[in-house]
Design a protein around this motif. Structure first.
Motif, PDB file in Angstrom:
ATOM      1  N   TYR A  13      20.661 -18.066  18.688  1.00 53.17           N
ATOM      2  CA  TYR A  13      19.737 -17.225  17.910  1.00 53.17           C
ATOM      3  C   TYR A  13      19.438 -15.983  18.747  1.00 53.17           C
ATOM      4  CZ  TYR A  13      15.299 -16.029  15.453  1.00 53.17           C
ATOM      5  OH  TYR A  13      14.286 -15.388  14.773  1.00 53.17           O
ATOM      6  N   ARG A  15      18.562 -11.982  19.293  1.00 55.17           N
ATOM      7  CA  ARG A  15      17.572 -11.141  18.605  1.00 55.17           C
ATOM      8  C   ARG A  15      17.651  -9.671  19.029  1.00 55.17           C
ATOM      9  NH1 ARG A  15      13.227 -12.881  16.242  1.00 55.17           N
ATOM     10  NH2 ARG A  15      11.800 -11.590  17.491  1.00 55.17           N
ATOM     11  N   PRO A  23      10.812 -14.682  12.602  1.00 52.45           N
ATOM     12  CA  PRO A  23      11.255 -15.967  13.154  1.00 52.45           C
ATOM     13  C   PRO A  23      10.920 -17.158  12.253  1.00 52.45           C
ATOM     14  CG  PRO A  23      10.348 -14.622  14.894  1.00 52.45           C
ATOM     15  CD  PRO A  23      10.098 -13.876  13.616  1.00 52.45           C
ATOM     16  N   SER A  47       9.312 -15.941  18.775  1.00 48.74           N
ATOM     17  CA  SER A  47      10.481 -16.640  18.252  1.00 48.74           C
ATOM     18  C   SER A  47      10.452 -18.127  18.575  1.00 48.74           C
ATOM     19  CB  SER A  47      11.770 -16.004  18.799  1.00 48.74           C
ATOM     20  OG  SER A  47      11.761 -15.970  20.204  1.00 48.74           O
TER      21      SER A  47
END
Length: 324
Positions: A13, A15, A23, A47
């Motif tokens: 994940y 970012r 998130p 997040s």
């Protein structure tokens, strides 16, 4: 050797983008699609917090820039870092790995001397909390730490990093932790088309290469076994390998499209779920984290670096990848 058996399919994940969904929305996408394992590159509270209370297992990065202070500090320093950056936001029960530094050796030489001391301090902090059996510690490395990878049985680590790498391997061996590597057959393909065919990089059956009486039908297997042979050469053949990044871009470069991304990631997923293993370790599934959850439009480097997303920012899959 008895390795952990059911290998989950994880997704990174990342970012590094200015157009990502919140998130909380990302976590909803993750859970809706049955994804049980996520890699976060840093423990940003925004997040991290939405994962709290979910069943998602996390591999959380300790950022390179945090390594010097953790390395120079004490066990208490590491404990305080863990408490304020991670445990204040998510339960230790959800944490599978702590990844101390990303691609430091060779690529970020300034941080190299800090990796092992930081790992030791974090390990001692986890030990005091009785978490060393639950949370394993390692450091993710680029495939370039191999100065030779072909054929796999001839693989060796770059001698310039060997003193630090040997200390890392000793720690991994002593704590039953994995060597973590980032493996991109796409990079190998676009940089070595004279020697690497597209099908070989995509894990499609076709050409074969025989090494030490083992048959290699794809570049992914060759790369994993190259790391295993290189570790054996240093006396650490029992360490398992976890692929902390792998994937195929959907745009921005030669052979970068959704069709090829589906073929590559689909083949990686099937091999992991079926515990296919590699020619050197057949039947021992390789745990992988696919890169990336979304495209990252602020990534530096080549255009294709921005186009690894498996999902669009609207939550719709960029291609029909089956993850379980």
């Amino acid at each position: 050797m008895n390795f952990a058996i059911a290998v989950p399919i994880g997704i990174c994940y990342g970012r590094v983008a200015n157009n990502l969904p919140p998130p909380t929305t990302a976590v909803n996408i993750i859970t809706t699609n049955g994804i049980s394992s996520i890699r976060l590159f840093n423990p940003n509270p925004e997040s991290l917090q939405p994962f709290s209370g979910t069943r998602i297992q996390l591999a959380i990065g300790v950022p390179n820039e945090d390594l010097p202070s953790i390395a120079a500090g004490t066990t208490t320093t590491a404990h305080n870092w863990l408490q304020s950056n991670i445990f204040a936001h998510v339960s230790p029960d959800q944490i599978r790995y702590l990844i101390v530094g990303n691609e430091v050796f060779l690529k970020e030489p300034y941080y190299t001397s800090h990796v092992i001391p930081a790992i030791f301090n974090i390990y001692q902090a986890l030990h005091i909390l009785n978490l060393t059996d639950k949370i394993k510690i390692s450091s993710a490395q680029a495939a370039s730490i191999l100065s030779n990878s072909y054929p796999p049985s001839h693989a060796i680590f770059d001698p310039n990093i060997l003193p630090d790498l040997t200390r890392l391997l000793r720690f991994l061996h002593d704590t039953s932790s994995p060597l973590m590597v980032n493996v991109y057959t796409y990079f190998s393909y676009i940089n070595n088309q004279e020697y690497v065919t597209l099908d070989y990089a995509l894990l499609k059956s076709g050409s074969e290469m025989i090494d030490q009486n083992l048959v290699y039908e794809n570049l992914f297997d060759m790369t994993i076994d190259a790391f295993i042979y290189a570790m054996e050469r240093e006396g650490y053949g029992g360490i398992r390998v976890v692929v902390t990044e792998t994937g195929w871009p959907t745009a921005g470069g030669e052979a970068a499209n959704g069709e090829n991304a589906l073929v590559y990631n689909g083949n990686v997923v099937k091999r992991s779920l079926n515990n296919v293993g590699t020619p050197k370790r057949p039947g021992i599934g390789v745990e992988v984290f696919l890169f990336d959850l979304f495209d990252e439009n602020e990534k530096m480097g080549n255009e294709f670096e921005k186009h690894f997303g498996i999902f669009g920012i609207n939550g719709v899959k960029a291609y029909d990848l089956v993850l379980y």
